[in-house]
Design a protein around this motif. Structure first.
Motif, PDB file in Angstrom:
ATOM      1  N   ASP A  15      95.489 -14.970  45.931  1.00  8.91           N
ATOM      2  CA  ASP A  15      95.712 -13.828  45.044  1.00  8.91           C
ATOM      3  C   ASP A  15      97.204 -13.792  44.741  1.00  8.91           C
ATOM      4  O   ASP A  15      97.993 -13.293  45.539  1.00  8.91           O
ATOM      5  CB  ASP A  15      95.262 -12.532  45.719  1.00  8.91           C
ATOM      6  CG  ASP A  15      95.546 -11.297  44.855  1.00  8.91           C
ATOM      7  OD1 ASP A  15      96.001 -11.479  43.712  1.00  8.91           O
ATOM      8  OD2 ASP A  15      95.309 -10.173  45.323  1.00  8.91           O
ATOM      9  N   GLY A  17      98.635 -12.282  42.255  1.00  7.82           N
ATOM     10  CA  GLY A  17      99.038 -11.049  41.582  1.00  7.82           C
ATOM     11  C   GLY A  17      98.806  -9.855  42.472  1.00  7.82           C
ATOM     12  O   GLY A  17      98.899  -9.931  43.696  1.00  7.82           O
ATOM     13  N   LEU A  20      94.277  -9.371  41.945  1.00  6.33           N
ATOM     14  CA  LEU A  20      93.530 -10.110  40.938  1.00  6.33           C
ATOM     15  C   LEU A  20      92.366 -10.847  41.595  1.00  6.33           C
ATOM     16  O   LEU A  20      92.438 -11.237  42.762  1.00  6.33           O
ATOM     17  CB  LEU A  20      94.450 -11.102  40.223  1.00  6.33           C
ATOM     18  CG  LEU A  20      95.628 -10.467  39.481  1.00  6.33           C
ATOM     19  CD1 LEU A  20      96.513 -11.550  38.888  1.00  6.33           C
ATOM     20  CD2 LEU A  20      95.132  -9.542  38.387  1.00  6.33           C
ATOM     21  N   GLU A  22      90.556 -13.581  40.001  1.00  6.83           N
ATOM     22  CA  GLU A  22      90.309 -14.936  39.526  1.00  6.83           C
ATOM     23  C   GLU A  22      91.551 -15.488  38.850  1.00  6.83           C
ATOM     24  O   GLU A  22      92.481 -14.751  38.509  1.00  6.83           O
ATOM     25  CB  GLU A  22      89.131 -14.960  38.545  1.00  6.83           C
ATOM     26  CG  GLU A  22      89.379 -14.141  37.287  1.00  6.83           C
ATOM     27  CD  GLU A  22      88.182 -14.111  36.343  1.00  6.83           C
ATOM     28  OE1 GLU A  22      87.068 -14.418  36.790  1.00  6.83           O
ATOM     29  OE2 GLU A  22      88.375 -13.781  35.148  1.00  6.83           O
ATOM     30  N   ALA A  23      91.556 -16.789  38.667  1.00  3.51           N
ATOM     31  CA  ALA A  23      92.651 -17.459  37.965  1.00  3.51           C
ATOM     32  C   ALA A  23      92.106 -18.736  37.339  1.00  3.51           C
ATOM     33  O   ALA A  23      91.159 -19.338  37.851  1.00  3.51           O
ATOM     34  CB  ALA A  23      93.808 -17.770  38.914  1.00  3.51           C
ATOM     35  N   GLU A  46      96.733 -19.788  35.659  1.00  3.46           N
ATOM     36  CA  GLU A  46      97.031 -18.605  34.850  1.00  3.46           C
ATOM     37  C   GLU A  46      96.161 -17.455  35.329  1.00  3.46           C
ATOM     38  O   GLU A  46      94.930 -17.554  35.342  1.00  3.46           O
ATOM     39  CB  GLU A  46      96.766 -18.855  33.373  1.00  3.46           C
ATOM     40  CG  GLU A  46      97.103 -17.630  32.519  1.00  3.46           C
ATOM     41  CD  GLU A  46      96.756 -17.842  31.053  1.00  3.46           C
ATOM     42  OE1 GLU A  46      97.444 -17.266  30.201  1.00  3.46           O
ATOM     43  OE2 GLU A  46      95.790 -18.566  30.761  1.00  3.46           O
ATOM     44  N   THR A  47      96.812 -16.383  35.745  1.00  7.99           N
ATOM     45  CA  THR A  47      96.100 -15.182  36.133  1.00  7.99           C
ATOM     46  C   THR A  47      96.041 -14.253  34.926  1.00  7.99           C
ATOM     47  O   THR A  47      96.452 -14.607  33.827  1.00  7.99           O
ATOM     48  CB  THR A  47      96.819 -14.479  37.287  1.00  7.99           C
ATOM     49  OG1 THR A  47      98.068 -13.941  36.817  1.00  7.99           O
ATOM     50  CG2 THR A  47      97.100 -15.454  38.420  1.00  7.99           C
ATOM     51  N   THR A  72      87.918 -21.468  35.427  1.00  5.33           N
ATOM     52  CA  THR A  72      88.304 -20.201  36.044  1.00  5.33           C
ATOM     53  C   THR A  72      87.658 -20.114  37.421  1.00  5.33           C
ATOM     54  O   THR A  72      86.445 -20.275  37.558  1.00  5.33           O
ATOM     55  CB  THR A  72      87.859 -19.016  35.178  1.00  5.33           C
ATOM     56  OG1 THR A  72      88.506 -19.104  33.896  1.00  5.33           O
ATOM     57  CG2 THR A  72      88.241 -17.688  35.825  1.00  5.33           C
ATOM     58  N   VAL A  75      89.264 -15.942  43.378  1.00  2.65           N
ATOM     59  CA  VAL A  75      90.210 -15.933  44.488  1.00  2.65           C
ATOM     60  C   VAL A  75      89.449 -16.151  45.797  1.00  2.65           C
ATOM     61  O   VAL A  75      88.379 -15.565  46.011  1.00  2.65           O
ATOM     62  CB  VAL A  75      90.975 -14.601  44.526  1.00  2.65           C
ATOM     63  CG1 VAL A  75      91.756 -14.460  45.827  1.00  2.65           C
ATOM     64  CG2 VAL A  75      91.911 -14.495  43.340  1.00  2.65           C
ATOM     65  N   GLY A 252      92.413 -14.683  30.774  1.00  3.52           N
ATOM     66  CA  GLY A 252      93.825 -14.730  31.127  1.00  3.52           C
ATOM     67  C   GLY A 252      94.602 -13.515  30.661  1.00  3.52           C
ATOM     68  O   GLY A 252      94.152 -12.373  30.745  1.00  3.52           O
TER      69      GLY A 252
END
Length: 475
Positions: A15, A17, A20, A22-23, A46-47, A72, A75, A252
């Motif tokens: 994580d 962020g 968050l 997913e990324a 890219e988050t 994608t 996390v 994103g």
């Protein structure tokens, strides 16, 4: 932790962020077989807030990249496995047996009575296998015994008369469900765990292994099909426009921005006020500051003085620098200003902020503004640089736009839009003269900022830009 688990280490999607989930994997910097060291960047993701580079936390050789670029990933999901002891020789990770490979454990010799009944070994967790006439192959006999005839399994014992031959019984089929498939999908425990980790229902997986056993490849194929179905746009009906349209998945930064704007627009009651101001003196000051040795090499432009003017207005009207705490039903007034600057990037609109902007001198503010814009354009803005903002400026003038009604950044109370500076006829000292004129627009949250406070802040910003010497007298 087993020896195999200690050797083959998995790096999970972190994580990066603030909560968050997913990324998206933008780019891999390594491939299977590459040597990596602790702290080496292995991929860029890219988050919902920014593009971030991920370092690996251990040494070794890349064994497997679990996902392709553009995927994608949730996390906590392993994205890469590393062999931390490559000198130990060939070995397969415990969690990744080869497709269709039988369990490596050799079954113990079955009792004679079991062989006569035609029972066979079964995979752990499947229950007893149906009776069958098939026999397990015997081990090779010593050479001394090879010449002697060996009775077959179907032959009678030497001391018993041979019974009349009976038709061979067909092998009993496993219990089937209504769709003609086994009532319980056949898969080894590691494959079941893989399916659980990927969120795949084994009932939906088509087996390719022997005897209808589901392999790891089958599970991965099912997972890829699910992911492709999520990302593939639904085909539109054939129309004259077909072939002249393109569809791009919303994800994103753009997805996060869209959700934040919807939440802000329908949560905070927006009020927007406008003022048109003569900024001829400010534009002249910008030209002079560009020649100042103290500001050499720094980003000096009208936006810099707009930012300074807003900071002066906040100092004179500090209640504008606040946020609404819905959960506690409180207004939180802040004695610091983290000044956000809306920046358009190839990945969408982001709003990084300058921490403690109110405490910076003009050269320090110019330096911070230049770094902020440069980092944003390169797509390297970190989540920390976009968190904790208190008030924002959006410079729509760079696109030739005069004014607009900006939407407040979530968690803040106001946003100032700076329009294009244009030469216009203006009454100056009793005469109509061409002057540099711009329009400012201030949107504010009417739950905590009333019309008086919002008007005072906007009027102060306009006053400073009309007569920039107030930067000194009001400071």
């Amino acid at each position: 932790m087993t020896a195999v688990e200690q050797r083959f280490r998995e790096f999970k999607m972190p994580d990066v962020g603030e909560g968050l989930t997913e990324a998206e994997i933008l780019k891999w910097f390594v491939a299977p077989g590459d040597t990596v060291t602790d702290g080496q960047v292995v991929c860029e993701v890219e988050t919902a807030k920014a593009a971030v580079e991920l370092p690996i936390p251990f040494d070794g050789v890349v064994h497997e990249l679990r996902f392709d670029e553009g995927t994608t990933v949730d996390v906590g999901t392993p994205i890469i496995s590393v062999d931390t002891d490559p000198g130990a020789g060939e070995a397969a990770p415990q969690t990744a047996p080869a497709a269709g490979e039988a369990v490596a454990e050799a079954p113990a010799a079955a009792p004679e009575s079991e062989e006569k009944e035609g029972r066979q070994a079964n995979l752990v967790g499947y229950g007893a296998a149906p009776a069958s006439t098939k026999r397990r192959p015997r081990k090779p006999l010593p050479s001394a015994q090879r010449s002697a005839p060996t009775p077959s399994a179907a032959a009678p014992a030497p001391q018993a008369p041979a019974p009349a031959p009976a038709p061979a019984r067909p092998e009993a089929a496993p219990e089937l469900n209504g769709s003609g498939r086994p009532a319980r999908p056949l898969a080894k425990p590691p494959v079941r765990k893989l399916a659980k980790d990927l969120g795949i229902d084994l009932e939906t997986v088509t087996p390719s292994g022997a005897d209808g056993i589901i392999t790891r490849e089958d599970v991965h194929a099912a997972a890829e099909a699910v992911q492709a179905a999520r990302e593939t746009p639904v085909a539109a009906p054939a129309t004259a426009a077909q072939g002249r349209e393109r569809r791009v998945p919303v994800k994103g930064v753009r997805k996060a921005t869209a959700q934040a704007m919807v939440n802000s627009a329908f949560t905070a009651p927006h009020v927007t006020e406008f003022v048109t101001v003569d900024v001829t003196r400010t534009m002249k000051l910008v030209s002079e500051l560009k020649q100042d040795p103290e500001l050499a090499g720094l980003r000096v432009n009208p936006l810099l003085l707009v930012a300074k003017a807003l900071l002066v207005a906040i100092r004179r009207n500090p209640d504008i620098n606040a946020t609404w705490d819905e959960g506690n039903q409180e207004i939180v007034y802040k004695d610091y200003v983290n000044l956000g600057i809306a920046a358009a990037t190839p990945r969408g609109l982001i709003v990084p902020n300058i921490k403690d902007a109110d405490a910076k001198t003009l050269p320090e503010l110019a330096s911070a503004l230049g770094e902020l814009v440069g980092t944003a354009r390169e797509g390297r803005t970190s989540p920390a640089e976009m968190s904790g903002g208190t008030i924002t400026i959006t410079n729509v003038g760079v696109f030739g736009i005069d004014a607009g009604t900006p939407i407040i950044n979530p968690g803040e109370s106001a946003i100032l839009a700076f329009g294009a500076v244009k030469l216009q006829p203006w009454v100056h000292k009793g005469e109509v003269k061409p002057r540099q004129v711009t329009t400012l627009a201030l949107s504010f949250d009417h739950r905590l900022v009333d019309g008086e406070l919002g008007s005072k802040v906007l009027a102060d910003v306009a006053a400073v830009l009309e007569r920039p010497k107030r930067l000194i007298t009001w400071a």
